[in-house]
Enzyme design. Structure first.
Site, mmCIF file in Angstrom:
data_model
loop_
_atom_site.group_PDB
_atom_site.id
_atom_site.type_symbol
_atom_site.label_atom_id
_atom_site.label_comp_id
_atom_site.label_asym_id
_atom_site.label_seq_id
_atom_site.Cartn_x
_atom_site.Cartn_y
_atom_site.Cartn_z
ATOM 1 C CB VAL A 106 -0.927 0.012 1.227
ATOM 2 C CG1 VAL A 106 -1.764 1.293 1.239
ATOM 3 C CG2 VAL A 106 -1.820 -1.224 1.244
ATOM 4 C CG ASP A 150 -0.270 6.556 3.834
ATOM 5 O OD1 ASP A 150 -1.001 7.403 3.279
ATOM 6 O OD2 ASP A 150 -0.107 6.501 5.064
ATOM 7 C CG PHE A 157 1.560 -1.043 5.091
ATOM 8 C CD1 PHE A 157 0.262 -0.677 4.784
ATOM 9 C CD2 PHE A 157 1.794 -2.303 5.634
ATOM 10 C CE1 PHE A 157 -0.793 -1.551 5.023
ATOM 11 C CE2 PHE A 157 0.748 -3.183 5.877
ATOM 12 C CZ PHE A 157 -0.546 -2.810 5.566
ATOM 13 C CE LYS A 158 6.373 4.260 -2.122
ATOM 14 N NZ LYS A 158 7.053 4.790 -3.341
ATOM 15 C CB ILE A 159 4.646 5.321 5.750
ATOM 16 C CG1 ILE A 159 3.978 3.993 6.145
ATOM 17 C CG2 ILE A 159 3.968 6.502 6.425
ATOM 18 C CD1 ILE A 159 2.525 3.869 5.720
#
Length: 309
Positions: free
Chosen positions: A142, A144, A170-172
């Site tokens: 995902v 983000d 998750f890439k924040i």
């Protein structure tokens, strides 16, 4: 079972820029050289068709050509993440299945959005990722990022990780990324297989301190970023800080000045690719910005400026 302590994928997975000829067509020969350089520079894996790949300027047919060409050329040397973002659940699922069929190790998708105003509620975002997950048998990352204009809370991301089979990475890239990563890991536990840093590594050290196990950066200098990740993972934190401080001027310049065109400018200067031009209507890099980029890079002697010579 995989978890954040035993992820399938970790380390540096830089974004591969899409190479065009001066006339705007795909330049597949340069594309292959860019991939070879990035692997030689120490990339643990690669990501293609991301925003930093100018994915928004590429046709569906070209997506297929690029995915097939790059995956065949990589030939298993490193895992490849294929970005499959689209507003439509059906299109994203089809793109993701196609990527899997061509050999992708993972897909990355932003939440559904279009332009500055079209957003969908949280329930539809959950269903979007659930349906993409049902279509494939490889992990979903995902993304983000502020570009989507969609707020994804840490509790919501953790819920998706627990309840949707393939949602695991998750890439924040939002403001306060480190705090969000820390909260995501706390809430999601082992369901958070891959908490990753993004945004050209501008928040890398804070994100590593928060528990990030991967970084998706620009493609111009993996040889500068990988040793930082390795030092941190091995507990050599003073070394990681020293290395980050050395490379920070270049990281900052990419993040705040030369942006999406950084990798191609460095690759063109080093003879890796034939042209650094973006696809119209994106403007070319200003000559002064380019000169400053190269002046900073030459102080660090990155492989990109030597690889082709």
């Amino acid at each position: 079972m995989t978890s954040s302590s035993t992820p399938r994928h970790r380390g540096i997975f830089p974004v591969v820029p899409t190479t065009f000829a001066d006339t705007g067509e795909l330049d597949l020969a340069s594309q292959k050289r860019a991939v070879d350089f990035m692997i030689d520079a120490g990339s643990d894996g690669l990501c293609i068709l991301a925003n930093f790949s100018e994915q928004f300027a590429i046709t569906d047919d070209e997506r297929d050509v690029l995915t097939r060409t790059i995956l065949e050329h990589v030939a298993g040397r490193v895992p490849v993440i294929v970005t499959t973002s689209h507003y439509s659940t059906q299109v994203c699922a089809a793109r993701s299945l196609r990527a899997q069929q061509l050999g992708a190790a993972m897909v990355m998708a932003m939440p559904p959005y279009h332009g500055a105003t079209f957003r969908v509620p949280e329930a539809q975002i959950f269903e979007f990722y659930a349906r993409v997950s049902d279509a494939i048998a490889i992990p979903i990352m995902v993304q983000d990022a502020p570009a989507s204009g969609t707020a994804l809370s840490a509790p919501f991301l953790a819920r998706m990780a627990r309840e949707i089979e393939q949602v695991a990475y998750f890439k924040i890239e939002t403001p306060g990324a480190a705090n969000k990563l820390r909260e995501l890991i706390r809430l999601g536990g082992d369901a958070i297989e891959g908490p990753w840093d993004g945004e050209e590594a501008i928040t890398l050290l804070a994100d590593l301190h928060a528990g990030a196990t991967g970084a998706m950066t620009g493609g111009g200098f993996p040889d500068g970023i990988r040793p930082i990740l390795e030092a941190w993972r091995e507990g050599r934190h003073d070394d990681a800080y020293a290395r980050y401080q050395a490379w920070l001027p270049l990281i900052n310049h990419e993040n705040r000045q030369s942006g999406i065109l950084t990798a191609k400018a460095l690759m063109r200067e080093g003879g890796v690719i034939a042209s650094e031009r973006p696809r119209h209507p994106m403007p070319e890099l200003h000559p002064d910005t380019r000169a400053e980029l190269l002046a900073i890079a030459r102080r660090l002697d990155p492989l990109v400026l030597r690889w082709a010579h």
